[in-house]
Design a protein around this motif. Structure first.
Motif, short mmCIF file in Angstrom:
data_model
loop_
_atom_site.label_atom_id
_atom_site.label_comp_id
_atom_site.label_asym_id
_atom_site.label_seq_id
_atom_site.Cartn_x
_atom_site.Cartn_y
_atom_site.Cartn_z
N ARG A 145 -2.06 4.94 5.21
CA ARG A 145 -1.93 3.87 4.23
C ARG A 145 -3.18 3.86 3.35
O ARG A 145 -4.30 3.82 3.84
CB ARG A 145 -1.74 2.54 4.94
CG ARG A 145 -0.35 2.43 5.56
CD ARG A 145 -0.16 1.22 6.44
NE ARG A 145 -0.84 1.30 7.73
CZ ARG A 145 -0.49 2.09 8.74
NH1 ARG A 145 0.53 2.89 8.61
NH2 ARG A 145 -1.14 2.09 9.87
N LYS A 176 -3.71 10.25 -4.60
CA LYS A 176 -2.79 10.53 -3.50
C LYS A 176 -2.51 12.03 -3.34
O LYS A 176 -2.61 12.56 -2.24
CB LYS A 176 -1.49 9.76 -3.68
CG LYS A 176 -0.52 9.96 -2.54
CD LYS A 176 0.75 9.14 -2.72
CE LYS A 176 1.71 9.43 -1.60
NZ LYS A 176 2.95 8.68 -1.74
N LYS A 212 2.87 10.54 3.96
CA LYS A 212 3.64 10.97 5.13
C LYS A 212 3.66 12.49 5.14
O LYS A 212 4.20 13.10 4.24
CB LYS A 212 5.05 10.42 5.08
CG LYS A 212 5.11 8.91 5.18
CD LYS A 212 6.52 8.39 5.12
CE LYS A 212 6.50 6.87 5.17
NZ LYS A 212 7.83 6.30 5.10
N ASP A 260 2.03 4.97 1.00
CA ASP A 260 1.90 5.75 2.22
C ASP A 260 1.81 7.23 1.90
O ASP A 260 2.37 7.71 0.93
CB ASP A 260 3.11 5.54 3.12
CG ASP A 260 3.10 4.21 3.84
OD1 ASP A 260 2.04 3.57 3.91
OD2 ASP A 260 4.17 3.81 4.32
N THR A 294 -4.23 5.24 -5.38
CA THR A 294 -2.96 5.90 -5.69
C THR A 294 -3.15 7.12 -6.60
O THR A 294 -2.48 8.13 -6.42
CB THR A 294 -1.98 4.91 -6.34
OG1 THR A 294 -1.78 3.82 -5.45
CG2 THR A 294 -0.66 5.56 -6.64
N SER A 330 -6.17 3.77 6.56
CA SER A 330 -5.72 3.60 7.94
C SER A 330 -4.39 4.31 8.11
O SER A 330 -3.75 4.72 7.14
CB SER A 330 -5.58 2.12 8.28
OG SER A 330 -4.59 1.52 7.47
N GLY A 331 -3.99 4.46 9.36
CA GLY A 331 -2.71 5.09 9.61
C GLY A 331 -2.51 5.45 11.05
O GLY A 331 -3.24 4.99 11.94
N TRP A 343 -3.94 0.46 -3.19
CA TRP A 343 -3.34 0.78 -4.49
C TRP A 343 -4.31 1.47 -5.42
O TRP A 343 -3.93 2.34 -6.21
CB TRP A 343 -2.79 -0.49 -5.15
CG TRP A 343 -1.51 -0.93 -4.54
CD1 TRP A 343 -1.32 -1.99 -3.70
CD2 TRP A 343 -0.23 -0.30 -4.67
NE1 TRP A 343 -0.01 -2.05 -3.31
CE2 TRP A 343 0.68 -1.03 -3.89
CE3 TRP A 343 0.22 0.81 -5.36
CZ2 TRP A 343 2.03 -0.68 -3.80
CZ3 TRP A 343 1.57 1.15 -5.27
CH2 TRP A 343 2.44 0.40 -4.50
N VAL A 373 1.01 9.37 9.16
CA VAL A 373 1.38 8.34 8.18
C VAL A 373 0.09 7.61 7.86
O VAL A 373 -0.53 7.02 8.74
CB VAL A 373 2.43 7.35 8.72
CG1 VAL A 373 2.71 6.26 7.69
CG2 VAL A 373 3.71 8.08 9.07
N MET A 394 0.84 -1.19 0.00
CA MET A 394 0.00 0.00 0.00
C MET A 394 0.88 1.24 0.00
O MET A 394 1.85 1.31 0.73
CB MET A 394 -0.86 0.04 1.26
CG MET A 394 -1.98 -0.93 1.27
SD MET A 394 -3.00 -0.59 2.72
CE MET A 394 -4.36 -1.61 2.34
#
Length: 92
Positions: free
Chosen positions: A75, A84, A5, A3, A81, A60-61, A78, A73, A1
């Motif tokens: 997650r 993102k 950040k 991330d 993405t 989640s994170g 895919w 952080v 997955m």
């Protein structure tokens, strides 16, 4: 997955920063309750593990408050993405 950040500097007391993050998570559920399901958060000291479902995706994170920053952080699946950068912009 993949991330996400992010780090947000602050000049608050660490407890105040954590209190504001807790309030923000509650506001998130209230503001986007029609799209966000199963929001959960588990705080241990100044660190939170979170998760929720949005538009069929599970996100989640962790969020950690330090004396100088709030660090996130996250997650993403895919399939999310392609969103993102939009998600990062919305969080900022």
């Amino acid at each position: 997955m993949p991330d996400i950040k992010l780090s947000f500097p602050h000049r608050l007391a660490q407890d105040e920063a954590a209190r504001r993050v807790k309030r923000l998570l509650g506001d998130l559920q209230e503001s986007y309750g029609d799209r966000i399901r199963d929001l959960r958060e588990d705080w241990k000291g100044n660190s939170c593990t979170f998760g929720f479902q949005v538009s069929g995706f599970t996100v989640s994170g962790t969020i950690t408050t330090t004396p100088k920053s709030v660090d996130l952080v996250g997650r993403l699946p895919w399939t999310a993405t392609v969103f993102k950068s939009q998600i990062e912009d919305a969080i900022r």
